[in-house]
Design a protein around this motif. Structure first.
Motif: not given
Length: 89
Positions: A1-7, A41-49, A69-70
């Motif tokens: 599962m892909s996700g993101y954490v905002v520091r 952020f959600a997009l980057l979590a699914t396609q981090p490269e 940012v889009t």
């Protein structure tokens, strides 16, 4: 599962930028920025490269990536991919 954490520092920067847009443009623009940032952020979590690697000499920053940012192309996201998604820095 892909996700993101905002520091925490990134969360503060995000809040500050949304507040700036809300007070200098309109509350709607501030809200749109906040939504666009989290969608990116959600997009980057699914396609981090997706982002690019900045040219940095410090070896500890090799995994750092950058993306816009889009819809707010002047605002850059610094993030690190990992096996579970990305950390937003």
């Amino acid at each position: 599962m892909s996700g993101y954490v905002v520091r925490p520092k990134a969360e503060q920067d995000l809040d500050d930028q949304a507040y700036y847009y809300a007070t200098e443009a309109s509350p709607e623009i501030g809200h749109q920025f906040f939504i666009a940032a989290h969608s990116t952020f959600a997009l980057l979590a699914t396609q981090p490269e997706m982002g690019w690697r900045p040219r940095l000499k410090h070896s500890g920053l090799k995994s750092l990536r950058v993306f816009r940012v889009t819809g707010f192309e002047r605002i850059l996201i610094l993030y690190r991919p990992h096996s579970e998604g990305v950390d937003i820095l």
